[in-house]
Design a protein around this motif. Structure first.
Motif, PDB file in Angstrom:
ATOM      1  N   ASP A   1       0.815  -1.215   0.000  1.00 35.54           N
ATOM      2  CA  ASP A   1       0.000   0.000   0.000  1.00 35.54           C
ATOM      3  C   ASP A   1       0.850   1.267   0.000  1.00 35.54           C
ATOM      4  O   ASP A   1       0.308   2.360  -0.069  1.00 35.54           O
ATOM      5  CB  ASP A   1      -0.935   0.025   1.218  1.00 35.54           C
ATOM      6  CG  ASP A   1      -2.080  -0.957   1.079  1.00 35.54           C
ATOM      7  OD1 ASP A   1      -2.467  -1.259  -0.070  1.00 35.54           O
ATOM      8  OD2 ASP A   1      -2.576  -1.436   2.114  1.00 35.54           O
ATOM      9  N   GLY A   2       2.148   1.114   0.098  1.00 32.51           N
ATOM     10  CA  GLY A   2       3.039   2.274   0.130  1.00 32.51           C
ATOM     11  C   GLY A   2       3.842   2.359  -1.150  1.00 32.51           C
ATOM     12  O   GLY A   2       3.314   2.182  -2.242  1.00 32.51           O
ATOM     13  N   PHE A   3       5.117   2.604  -0.991  1.00 28.93           N
ATOM     14  CA  PHE A   3       6.032   2.762  -2.115  1.00 28.93           C
ATOM     15  C   PHE A   3       6.842   1.499  -2.317  1.00 28.93           C
ATOM     16  O   PHE A   3       7.268   0.878  -1.353  1.00 28.93           O
ATOM     17  CB  PHE A   3       7.063   3.859  -1.812  1.00 28.93           C
ATOM     18  CG  PHE A   3       6.520   5.245  -1.791  1.00 28.93           C
ATOM     19  CD1 PHE A   3       6.590   6.027  -2.917  1.00 28.93           C
ATOM     20  CD2 PHE A   3       5.982   5.778  -0.642  1.00 28.93           C
ATOM     21  CE1 PHE A   3       6.135   7.327  -2.907  1.00 28.93           C
ATOM     22  CE2 PHE A   3       5.524   7.069  -0.611  1.00 28.93           C
ATOM     23  CZ  PHE A   3       5.590   7.854  -1.750  1.00 28.93           C
ATOM     24  N   ASP A   4       7.107   1.183  -3.541  1.00 32.49           N
ATOM     25  CA  ASP A   4       8.106   0.170  -3.853  1.00 32.49           C
ATOM     26  C   ASP A   4       9.246   0.936  -4.512  1.00 32.49           C
ATOM     27  O   ASP A   4       9.428   0.906  -5.729  1.00 32.49           O
ATOM     28  CB  ASP A   4       7.539  -0.900  -4.777  1.00 32.49           C
ATOM     29  CG  ASP A   4       8.495  -2.068  -4.966  1.00 32.49           C
ATOM     30  OD1 ASP A   4       9.569  -2.075  -4.312  1.00 32.49           O
ATOM     31  OD2 ASP A   4       8.195  -2.957  -5.770  1.00 32.49           O
ATOM     32  N   PHE A   5       9.973   1.694  -3.692  1.00 36.32           N
ATOM     33  CA  PHE A   5      11.030   2.562  -4.205  1.00 36.32           C
ATOM     34  C   PHE A   5      12.151   2.654  -3.194  1.00 36.32           C
ATOM     35  O   PHE A   5      11.926   2.908  -2.015  1.00 36.32           O
ATOM     36  CB  PHE A   5      10.467   3.962  -4.487  1.00 36.32           C
ATOM     37  CG  PHE A   5      11.473   4.939  -5.042  1.00 36.32           C
ATOM     38  CD1 PHE A   5      12.300   4.610  -6.105  1.00 36.32           C
ATOM     39  CD2 PHE A   5      11.589   6.200  -4.493  1.00 36.32           C
ATOM     40  CE1 PHE A   5      13.219   5.519  -6.615  1.00 36.32           C
ATOM     41  CE2 PHE A   5      12.497   7.124  -4.996  1.00 36.32           C
ATOM     42  CZ  PHE A   5      13.307   6.779  -6.057  1.00 36.32           C
ATOM     43  N   GLU A   6      13.362   2.423  -3.690  1.00 38.11           N
ATOM     44  CA  GLU A   6      14.570   2.511  -2.883  1.00 38.11           C
ATOM     45  C   GLU A   6      15.516   3.496  -3.570  1.00 38.11           C
ATOM     46  O   GLU A   6      16.223   3.131  -4.506  1.00 38.11           O
ATOM     47  CB  GLU A   6      15.228   1.134  -2.778  1.00 38.11           C
ATOM     48  CG  GLU A   6      14.321   0.071  -2.190  1.00 38.11           C
ATOM     49  CD  GLU A   6      14.840  -1.343  -2.405  1.00 38.11           C
ATOM     50  OE1 GLU A   6      16.038  -1.529  -2.720  1.00 38.11           O
ATOM     51  OE2 GLU A   6      14.018  -2.263  -2.269  1.00 38.11           O
TER      52      GLU A   6
ATOM     53  N   ALA B   1      22.725   8.058 -21.897  1.00 41.20           N
ATOM     54  CA  ALA B   1      21.422   8.728 -21.880  1.00 41.20           C
ATOM     55  C   ALA B   1      20.701   8.612 -20.541  1.00 41.20           C
ATOM     56  O   ALA B   1      19.650   9.228 -20.369  1.00 41.20           O
ATOM     57  CB  ALA B   1      20.537   8.163 -22.984  1.00 41.20           C
ATOM     58  N   TYR B   2      21.252   7.871 -19.591  1.00 42.95           N
ATOM     59  CA  TYR B   2      20.544   7.627 -18.332  1.00 42.95           C
ATOM     60  C   TYR B   2      21.406   7.931 -17.112  1.00 42.95           C
ATOM     61  O   TYR B   2      22.610   7.698 -17.121  1.00 42.95           O
ATOM     62  CB  TYR B   2      20.082   6.161 -18.258  1.00 42.95           C
ATOM     63  CG  TYR B   2      19.151   5.809 -19.384  1.00 42.95           C
ATOM     64  CD1 TYR B   2      17.803   6.120 -19.322  1.00 42.95           C
ATOM     65  CD2 TYR B   2      19.641   5.197 -20.535  1.00 42.95           C
ATOM     66  CE1 TYR B   2      16.954   5.822 -20.372  1.00 42.95           C
ATOM     67  CE2 TYR B   2      18.797   4.899 -21.592  1.00 42.95           C
ATOM     68  CZ  TYR B   2      17.461   5.217 -21.503  1.00 42.95           C
ATOM     69  OH  TYR B   2      16.621   4.931 -22.548  1.00 42.95           O
ATOM     70  N   ARG B   3      20.741   8.435 -16.072  1.00 42.40           N
ATOM     71  CA  ARG B   3      21.358   8.621 -14.759  1.00 42.40           C
ATOM     72  C   ARG B   3      20.455   7.878 -13.775  1.00 42.40           C
ATOM     73  O   ARG B   3      19.404   8.377 -13.365  1.00 42.40           O
ATOM     74  CB  ARG B   3      21.446  10.097 -14.364  1.00 42.40           C
ATOM     75  CG  ARG B   3      22.256  10.968 -15.292  1.00 42.40           C
ATOM     76  CD  ARG B   3      23.734  10.564 -15.313  1.00 42.40           C
ATOM     77  NE  ARG B   3      24.499  11.437 -16.182  1.00 42.40           N
ATOM     78  CZ  ARG B   3      24.628  11.281 -17.500  1.00 42.40           C
ATOM     79  NH1 ARG B   3      24.038  10.275 -18.107  1.00 42.40           N
ATOM     80  NH2 ARG B   3      25.356  12.120 -18.212  1.00 42.40           N
ATOM     81  N   VAL B   4      20.832   6.657 -13.429  1.00 40.39           N
ATOM     82  CA  VAL B   4      20.027   5.795 -12.562  1.00 40.39           C
ATOM     83  C   VAL B   4      20.159   6.269 -11.122  1.00 40.39           C
ATOM     84  O   VAL B   4      21.268   6.415 -10.602  1.00 40.39           O
ATOM     85  CB  VAL B   4      20.465   4.324 -12.696  1.00 40.39           C
ATOM     86  CG1 VAL B   4      19.677   3.439 -11.740  1.00 40.39           C
ATOM     87  CG2 VAL B   4      20.299   3.854 -14.141  1.00 40.39           C
ATOM     88  N   PHE B   5      18.998   6.510 -10.469  1.00 37.91           N
ATOM     89  CA  PHE B   5      19.021   7.043  -9.110  1.00 37.91           C
ATOM     90  C   PHE B   5      18.176   6.261  -8.108  1.00 37.91           C
ATOM     91  O   PHE B   5      18.035   6.681  -6.962  1.00 37.91           O
ATOM     92  CB  PHE B   5      18.610   8.523  -9.095  1.00 37.91           C
ATOM     93  CG  PHE B   5      17.184   8.785  -9.502  1.00 37.91           C
ATOM     94  CD1 PHE B   5      16.152   8.705  -8.572  1.00 37.91           C
ATOM     95  CD2 PHE B   5      16.872   9.120 -10.805  1.00 37.91           C
ATOM     96  CE1 PHE B   5      14.842   8.953  -8.946  1.00 37.91           C
ATOM     97  CE2 PHE B   5      15.575   9.376 -11.181  1.00 37.91           C
ATOM     98  CZ  PHE B   5      14.551   9.284 -10.248  1.00 37.91           C
ATOM     99  N   GLY B   6      17.638   5.120  -8.491  1.00 42.06           N
ATOM    100  CA  GLY B   6      16.864   4.322  -7.553  1.00 42.06           C
ATOM    101  C   GLY B   6      16.329   3.071  -8.215  1.00 42.06           C
ATOM    102  O   GLY B   6      16.448   2.891  -9.425  1.00 42.06           O
ATOM    103  N   GLN B   7      15.744   2.208  -7.371  1.00 46.47           N
ATOM    104  CA  GLN B   7      15.192   0.955  -7.877  1.00 46.47           C
ATOM    105  C   GLN B   7      13.967   0.569  -7.080  1.00 46.47           C
ATOM    106  O   GLN B   7      13.716   1.115  -6.009  1.00 46.47           O
ATOM    107  CB  GLN B   7      16.229  -0.154  -7.807  1.00 46.47           C
ATOM    108  CG  GLN B   7      16.597  -0.554  -6.385  1.00 46.47           C
ATOM    109  CD  GLN B   7      17.635  -1.664  -6.358  1.00 46.47           C
ATOM    110  OE1 GLN B   7      18.529  -1.706  -7.194  1.00 46.47           O
ATOM    111  NE2 GLN B   7      17.508  -2.555  -5.397  1.00 46.47           N
ATOM    112  N   ASP B   8      13.226  -0.387  -7.624  1.00 45.85           N
ATOM    113  CA  ASP B   8      12.125  -0.964  -6.854  1.00 45.85           C
ATOM    114  C   ASP B   8      12.585  -2.316  -6.323  1.00 45.85           C
ATOM    115  O   ASP B   8      13.721  -2.735  -6.558  1.00 45.85           O
ATOM    116  CB  ASP B   8      10.837  -1.044  -7.683  1.00 45.85           C
ATOM    117  CG  ASP B   8      10.889  -2.062  -8.814  1.00 45.85           C
ATOM    118  OD1 ASP B   8      11.857  -2.849  -8.909  1.00 45.85           O
ATOM    119  OD2 ASP B   8       9.940  -2.090  -9.607  1.00 45.85           O
TER     120      ASP B   8
END
Length: 175
Positions: free
Chosen positions: A29-34, A62-69
């Protein structure tokens, strides 16, 4: 081929603060984000995009990755606007099972998406889910945002309208 911002890997202050925030999963029910506290390195990003697409000719510029699920799907700034700073680049999600989507047209709007209780995956894949406002993230957004607060659904819809071919273009890179 689209020109990208190749050298800028400075972590924006807004993302540094996002990295210190709590993103409770709350049994789905919240975030799936780290969030990360730095961008993945250019080498890590290149390795990831090559594995994700199966295309070993690509680099990760082309990408700057800053988090994951929790499944390993990644949130990134997509450096598609030549000459503009990282904070003005769109935020995208690239899932571990091939799901993709544009989340927000820029970092400022992404902060408002978080304030409505959406992580990158939720905004890209489930934009119609129930809004669960997060006051602490709204305060963070208010400190850093340069755009007015709007509903996450509106922000995501605008981003998808601005970049309607994102999924198709990314698919074309796959081997």
């Amino acid at each position: 081929m689209t020109e990208t911002i190749t050298g800028d890997r400075r972590f924006p202050p807004a993302l540094a603060e996002v990295a210190t925030a709590e993103f409770p999963y709350e049994d789905g029910d919240g975030f799936d984000f780290e969030p990360y506290d730095t961008f993945d390195s250019a080498e890590e990003t290149t390795e990831w995009i090559r594995q994700w697409t199966g295309n070993h000719e690509l680099d990760g510029a082309a990408y700057r990755v800053f988090g994951q699920d929790g499944t390993g799907g990644l949130a990134a700034l997509w450096c598609v606007r030549p000459g503009l700073p990282l904070t003005e680049q769109p935020v995208v999600f690239l899932g571990s099972e091939g799901e993709v989507g544009v989340v927000a047209p820029n970092l400022s709007d992404f902060l408002w998406v978080l304030a409505d209780g959406y992580g990158p995956m939720e905004a890209a894949i489930y934009p119609d889910r129930e809004v669960r406002p997060r006051p602490e993230l709204a305060e963070l957004a208010a400190r850093h945002a340069t755009t007015p607060r709007r509903p996450a659904r509106t922000i995501t819809a605008e981003a998808k309208a601005e970049f309607p071919a994102f999924e198709e273009d990314l698919s074309a890179l796959c081997r």
